[in-house]
Design an enzyme around this catalytic site. Structure first.
Site, short mmCIF file in Angstrom:
data_model
loop_
_atom_site.label_atom_id
_atom_site.label_comp_id
_atom_site.label_asym_id
_atom_site.label_seq_id
_atom_site.Cartn_x
_atom_site.Cartn_y
_atom_site.Cartn_z
N LYS A 27 0.84 -1.21 0.00
CA LYS A 27 0.00 0.00 0.00
C LYS A 27 0.87 1.26 0.00
O LYS A 27 0.62 2.20 -0.77
CB LYS A 27 -0.89 0.00 1.25
CG LYS A 27 -1.54 1.33 1.56
CD LYS A 27 -2.38 1.28 2.81
CE LYS A 27 -1.66 1.52 4.10
NZ LYS A 27 -1.33 2.91 4.43
N ASN A 28 1.89 1.26 0.87
CA ASN A 28 2.65 2.50 1.04
C ASN A 28 3.66 2.76 -0.08
O ASN A 28 4.40 3.73 -0.04
CB ASN A 28 3.32 2.53 2.42
CG ASN A 28 2.28 2.72 3.51
OD1 ASN A 28 1.14 3.12 3.22
ND2 ASN A 28 2.63 2.46 4.75
N CYS A 122 -5.56 7.57 8.75
CA CYS A 122 -5.73 7.02 10.08
C CYS A 122 -5.38 8.07 11.13
O CYS A 122 -4.38 8.78 10.99
CB CYS A 122 -4.83 5.80 10.28
SG CYS A 122 -5.49 4.31 9.58
N ARG A 127 -0.65 14.42 13.26
CA ARG A 127 -0.09 14.22 11.91
C ARG A 127 -0.07 15.50 11.07
O ARG A 127 -0.64 15.57 9.98
CB ARG A 127 -0.85 13.11 11.18
CG ARG A 127 -0.80 11.80 11.93
CD ARG A 127 -1.38 10.67 11.14
NE ARG A 127 -0.44 10.10 10.20
CZ ARG A 127 -0.72 9.10 9.37
NH1 ARG A 127 -1.93 8.60 9.37
NH2 ARG A 127 0.17 8.62 8.55
N ASP A 315 4.33 0.30 12.52
CA ASP A 315 3.22 -0.48 11.97
C ASP A 315 3.20 -1.92 12.49
O ASP A 315 2.23 -2.63 12.30
CB ASP A 315 3.29 -0.51 10.44
CG ASP A 315 3.12 0.87 9.87
OD1 ASP A 315 2.01 1.24 9.53
OD2 ASP A 315 4.13 1.60 9.80
N ARG A 433 -8.84 -0.71 3.87
CA ARG A 433 -8.05 0.39 3.31
C ARG A 433 -6.66 -0.09 2.91
O ARG A 433 -6.07 0.46 1.97
CB ARG A 433 -7.91 1.51 4.36
CG ARG A 433 -9.16 2.33 4.51
CD ARG A 433 -8.93 3.48 5.44
NE ARG A 433 -7.68 4.14 5.09
CZ ARG A 433 -7.07 5.03 5.83
NH1 ARG A 433 -7.60 5.39 6.98
NH2 ARG A 433 -5.96 5.59 5.45
#
Ligand code: EPU
Length: 452
Positions: A27-28, A122, A127, A315, A433
């Site tokens: 995903k990232n 998230c 952030r 994570d 997601r």
């Protein structure tokens, strides 16, 4: 993907997870290369693209801006940026997809202007994007923030972005990636110092370099010589596998006393994690197809502190926590990257986990934590949210739990799989997601899981 009504999993626990699973694309990585594709003047194709909600959100945003996207479900995505006509992201999209702020780069390159709201994603803490704004400033971009609307308006003060030397005060993963996207099409040489070291960033660099960019990493220093054009690589760029998904299955294998072969796992991206698996007495074997993780004897409690790459990644701490509920002794998890990454703690307690917050001993909190701490903050208040201790082994039992963020969601699902009796995990669209078909993959491994 689920409908709104079907946003929970019902899980009958007490299962040992065994078998083989293939890890999806990261995903990232994919989110960033999709943004990078807007810097091109021709179509770009990516393969091994995971089927996840974050990509649907991003492609929707891009389509509204005039980009043609074909995301055909067979893990391939075609992006044709030639129709890009907008330099604005609306609030709804920004709220849904955090990387929307990375669009500053292509919008500034193509239009000299970008209007983008405060990002969503998230809620792992405040952030903010202050480091990104400062970075853009170094490239000759002036930014104004309208606190009444939540929008940033950024404008190039020169005809073209100017190459710059910029040093991040603290490392930032997506901040570094934004720096690359600005530098790659800027005039002249740029140098990014104190750049983040995550391997996902290197995959973005590889993609850009095979497209004609001139980017050289020397550890935490990245040198970029700007180029006037990027060209679609001859062979479509294959998204590297998702190491965070690998960790999720590794923890599922060990916490359930099982045995899982994770196909596609890349050991070089998981050195720190594998060292910790050794330390708790978990077993693994690396082969050219992936990594097999299995349980052989009682796990030992081992404490971790999250840190930027090459440290123990933030994570990974939530799935690690489930494993520690099954390990012998007291372990701790000290989170230093985000200020709100323990949303799963109260939920794990509902399943019987013995987990509680404790005050960590930290000599210099301002240097230790990657998030910004206000000078006026009461330090004890900040610190007491950053560490938990876990006592194990504990027999978890079923219950009803709520997903608070992506990694926390996957964690609760694993916990429910090993807990005795029935559990309901609510809010699983958040898991979708970033995890492709998690329930199907777990089902193949022996979990009794259904969407309800
Ligand atoms: N920070 C600031 N100001 C900035 C930038 C960052 O205060 O301008 C703070 C952040 O709030 C955070 C810390 O610095 O407390 C580190 O943030 P970083 O920018 O490195 O994280 P990120 O880029 O927002 C990415 C991943 C995260 C992953 C971290 C760490 C993406 C889209 N997100 O976040 O992944 O945990 O790097 O590697 O790449 C996830 O996949 O669930 C996820 C959260």
């Amino acid at each position: 993907m689920s409908t709104l009504e079907e946003n929970a999993y019902r899980i009958q626990g007490g299962k040992t997870l065994r078998g083989e699973v293939t890890v999806s694309g990261a995903k990232n990585v994919v989110l960033k290369v999709l943004v990078a594709a807007l810097l091109f003047e021709e179509p770009v194709v990516f393969t091994n693209v995971p089927v996840i909600r974050d990509i649907l959100e991003l492609t929707h945003l891009l389509e509204e801006a005039g980009v043609k996207v074909n995301y055909n479900g067979n893990h391939e995505i075609h992006v044709d940026p030639r129709g890009l006509h907008s330099h604005t992201v609306d609030l709804l999209h920004a709220a849904k997809i955090r990387v929307s702020f990375m669009l500053f780069a292509p919008f500034l390159v193509k239009f000299g202007k970008a209007v983008i709201p405060n990002p969503g994603g998230c809620r792992l803490g405040a952030r903010p994007i202050d480091r990104q704004i400062e970075l853009m400033n170094a490239f000759g971009v002036s930014t104004e923030y309208d606190s009444s609307t939540g929008y940033y308006t950024s404008t190039c003060t020169t005809k073209q972005l100017e190459g710059a030397t910029y040093r991040f005060s603290k490392q930032t993963h997506t901040g570094t990636e934004l720096g690359l996207l600005l530098a790659v099409r800027a005039r002249g040489r740029s140098v990014i110092e104190n750049a983040a070291l995550e391997p996902e960033i290197d995959d973005l660099i590889d993609f850009l370099n095979t497209s004609g960019a001139a980017i050289h990493r020397q550890g935490s220093k990245i040198i970029v010589d700007g180029v006037p054009h990027l060209h679609s690589p001859k062979v479509p760029h294959r998204i590297v596998s998702d190491r965070n998904e690998v960790v999720t299955f590794a923890c599922a294998a060990l916490a359930s006393k099982g045995d899982i072969m994770v196909r596609g796992a890349i050991a070089q991206q998981l050195t720190t994690f594998l060292e910790h698996i050794d330390a708790i007495g978990g077993k693994y074997a690396v082969s050219e197809n992936g990594i097999r993780f299995w349980y052989e004897s009682p796990l030992k409690a081992v404490s971790i502190t999250t840190a930027p790459e090459p440290g123990f990644m933030t994570d990974w701490q939530a799935p690690w926590a489930v494993m520690m509920t099954q390990a012998e002794g007291v372990s701790s998890i000290h989170e230093t990257i985000f200020e709100n990454r323990f949303g799963y703690v109260s939920e794990l307690r509902r399943l019987g986990a013995k987990i509680r917050f404790e005050l960590p001993e930290v000599r210099d909190p301002y240097a230790t934590y990657q998030f910004n701490i206000k000078k006026t903050a009461v330090l004890e208040k900040v610190l007491k949210k950053q560490m938990v201790t876990i006592s194990g082994p504990t027999s978890l039992h079923g219950g009803v739990v709520n997903v608070t963020d992506l990694r926390a969601g996957a964690t609760l699902v694993i916990a429910a799989c090993i807990a005795s009796g029935e559990s309901v995990v609510n809010g699983v669209s958040i898991i979708e997601r970033g995890y492709e078909h998690l329930e199907n993959k777990l089902h193949v491994l022996g979990a009794d899981i259904e969407r309800v």
